[in-house]
Write an enzyme that holds these catalytic residues in place. Structure first.
Site, short mmCIF file in Angstrom:
data_model
loop_
_atom_site.label_atom_id
_atom_site.label_comp_id
_atom_site.label_asym_id
_atom_site.label_seq_id
_atom_site.Cartn_x
_atom_site.Cartn_y
_atom_site.Cartn_z
N GLY A 54 8.67 -5.65 -8.66
CA GLY A 54 9.38 -4.68 -9.00
C GLY A 54 10.83 -5.15 -9.08
O GLY A 54 11.44 -5.47 -7.95
N GLN A 65 7.23 -9.88 7.74
CA GLN A 65 8.38 -9.43 7.01
C GLN A 65 9.00 -8.40 7.79
O GLN A 65 10.15 -7.89 7.34
CB GLN A 65 8.29 -9.27 5.63
CG GLN A 65 7.71 -7.88 5.25
CD GLN A 65 7.20 -8.29 3.87
OE1 GLN A 65 6.49 -8.84 3.24
NE2 GLN A 65 7.67 -7.06 2.95
N HIS A 72 2.25 4.40 -5.04
CA HIS A 72 2.96 5.65 -6.06
C HIS A 72 3.18 5.06 -7.34
O HIS A 72 2.62 3.87 -7.80
CB HIS A 72 4.32 5.94 -5.25
CG HIS A 72 5.24 4.70 -5.05
ND1 HIS A 72 5.85 4.03 -6.15
CD2 HIS A 72 5.70 4.21 -3.92
CE1 HIS A 72 6.59 3.12 -5.54
NE2 HIS A 72 6.55 3.19 -4.19
N GLY A 80 0.94 -1.15 -0.01
CA GLY A 80 0.13 0.08 -0.13
C GLY A 80 0.78 1.31 0.11
O GLY A 80 2.17 1.20 -0.29
N TYR A 81 0.12 2.48 0.35
CA TYR A 81 0.58 3.69 0.19
C TYR A 81 1.23 3.90 -1.23
O TYR A 81 2.49 4.12 -1.42
CB TYR A 81 1.87 3.97 1.21
CG TYR A 81 1.95 5.45 1.73
CD1 TYR A 81 0.91 6.06 2.44
CD2 TYR A 81 2.74 6.36 1.08
CE1 TYR A 81 0.97 7.61 2.64
CE2 TYR A 81 2.78 7.64 1.26
CZ TYR A 81 1.84 8.14 1.98
OH TYR A 81 1.74 9.66 2.41
N HIS A 90 4.54 1.41 -8.12
CA HIS A 90 3.59 0.42 -8.06
C HIS A 90 2.63 0.34 -9.24
O HIS A 90 2.16 -0.65 -9.64
CB HIS A 90 2.51 0.53 -6.80
CG HIS A 90 3.21 0.50 -5.31
ND1 HIS A 90 3.40 1.73 -4.61
CD2 HIS A 90 3.89 -0.36 -4.77
CE1 HIS A 90 4.06 1.29 -3.57
NE2 HIS A 90 4.27 0.06 -3.60
N ASP A 145 13.05 -3.78 -5.64
CA ASP A 145 13.58 -4.71 -4.63
C ASP A 145 14.31 -5.89 -5.39
O ASP A 145 13.85 -6.98 -5.36
CB ASP A 145 12.37 -4.95 -3.77
CG ASP A 145 11.66 -3.89 -3.18
OD1 ASP A 145 12.28 -3.49 -2.15
OD2 ASP A 145 10.86 -3.55 -3.49
P1 AMP Z 1 6.05 -2.52 -1.57
O1 AMP Z 1 4.62 -1.99 -1.47
O2 AMP Z 1 7.08 -1.76 -1.29
O3 AMP Z 1 6.18 -3.89 -0.86
O4 AMP Z 1 6.28 -3.07 -3.07
C1 AMP Z 1 5.22 -3.80 -3.61
C2 AMP Z 1 5.91 -3.97 -5.17
O5 AMP Z 1 6.19 -2.81 -5.92
C3 AMP Z 1 7.32 -4.90 -5.14
O6 AMP Z 1 7.41 -5.69 -6.22
C4 AMP Z 1 7.99 -3.53 -5.39
O7 AMP Z 1 9.44 -4.16 -5.92
C5 AMP Z 1 7.37 -2.83 -6.31
N1 AMP Z 1 8.00 -1.39 -6.39
C6 AMP Z 1 8.00 -0.40 -5.13
N2 AMP Z 1 8.75 0.49 -5.49
C7 AMP Z 1 8.84 0.44 -6.98
C8 AMP Z 1 9.42 1.32 -7.79
N3 AMP Z 1 9.87 2.58 -7.45
N4 AMP Z 1 9.75 0.79 -9.02
C9 AMP Z 1 9.32 -0.24 -9.55
N5 AMP Z 1 8.65 -1.07 -8.65
C10 AMP Z 1 8.54 -0.71 -7.24
#
Ligand code: AMP
Length: 281
Positions: free
Chosen positions: A147, A61, A34, A31-32, A37, A150
């Site tokens: 993404g 995690q 951008h 969430g949150y 995502h 990570d």
């Molecule tokens: P998170 O909400 O941080 O767990 O991220 C969810 C998914 O979005 C994961 O697969 C991340 O690698 C991907 N993600 C987060 N930030 C970015 C970004 N700046 N560019 C591409 N993928 C992203």
């Protein structure tokens, strides 16, 4: 857009999609949201008839309770963004639903999880691989998008999916940057102006190292030294790690390969852990 907060309700929807012969793609998030995502959502849309996004801040995690508590959340705004992007369903589980009483089953990936994000955060990847497996079992997607932001997590999920023969195509989403070059992250909201300026040195250093690589530099020590040097005298910042790795095995190399190398780093700026990486090509 369907907003679903129970496993049973999701299973019923999923069965109707199976009957209709729909292809399903899945984007797991915390969430949150951008644009990073949402760029993954676009990749999912191109691959399938129905896109499912999950929003779940997975306690398993986080090894630091403060980090879990302060993780930014804004569900209403997230739902609006996803609806505008044409998402078919959002799955919003609770921790109790995912880890029912007496839960004691975990999925672990050995070698790939021992370094970088894994070494200072015991249990982090076990939490990731377990929740991704749980979500795959509930959502039953044909594909899922992760993404490159990570990068280690992406490689761990690819390894796990291959090892366990999970019938899910893992699609990679390129790292999406702010206009300034900073890797987009939900955690960026915790950076004030001064911290943000320091944070920019992360991407600037990586791109500087890539230019050096393109000019023929192959020494990992020299390439990683650029970032280390830029952060050497900065207060309130810690370089957790900076490595040149082989993209496949994530093993650190002394000499960058001509192809298939990547720089991985995490720098803590004013208490916020910021991840970034860049392919050396
Ligand atoms: P998170 O909400 O941080 O767990 O991220 C969810 C998914 O979005 C994961 O697969 C991340 O690698 C991907 N993600 C987060 N930030 C970015 C970004 N700046 N560019 C591409 N993928 C992203």
């Amino acid at each position: 857009m369907k907003v679903i907060d129970s496993i049973e309700a999701f299973r019923a929807l999923r069965e109707s999609w199976t009957r209709e012969g729909k292809r399903v793609s899945f984007v797991p998030t915390m969430g949150y949201l951008h644009e990073g995502h949402l760029s993954l959502v676009d990749i999912a849309q191109n691959d399938a008839d129905c896109v499912v996004v999950s929003i779940f801040v997975n306690p398993a995690q986080f090894n630091n309770p403060d980090d879990l508590d302060s993780y930014p959340r804004e569900a209403e705004r997230d739902l609006k963004l996803l609806e505008d992007r044409g998402v078919a369903a959002v799955f919003l589980p609770t921790p109790e639903m995912m880890y029912s009483e007496g839960h004691q089953t975990w999925v672990t990936v050995d070698d790939l999880t021992q370094r970088y994000e894994g070494s200072g955060r015991p249990g982090h990847f076990r939490g990731v691989t377990t929740v991704v497996t749980l979500l795959f079992n509930i959502i039953q997607p044909h594909s899922a998008v992760f993404g490159e932001k990570d990068f280690q997590q992406l490689r761990v999920v690819e390894r796990m999916t291959a090892d366990l023969k999970l019938p899910v195509d893992i699609l990679r989403g390129p790292l999406f940057r702010e206009e300034s070059g900073l890797a987009m992250s939900s955690r960026n909201v915790r950076l004030d102006k001064v911290a943000k300026e320091k944070a920019l040195l992360i991407n600037q250093s990586l791109f500087e190292a890539r230019r050096a690589f393109q000019d023929g530099e192959r020494s990992s020590e020299k390439l990683t030294g650029i970032l280390r040097e830029n952060f050497r005298n900065l207060d309130n910042t810690t370089v957790d790690y900076i490595s040149v790795v082989c993209e496949d095995t994530l093993e650190a190399v002394e000499t960058a390969p001509d192809k298939g190398g990547r720089m991985l780093t995490t720098v803590e700026v004013h208490g916020v852990r910021l991840l970034d990486n860049l392919a050396l090509e």
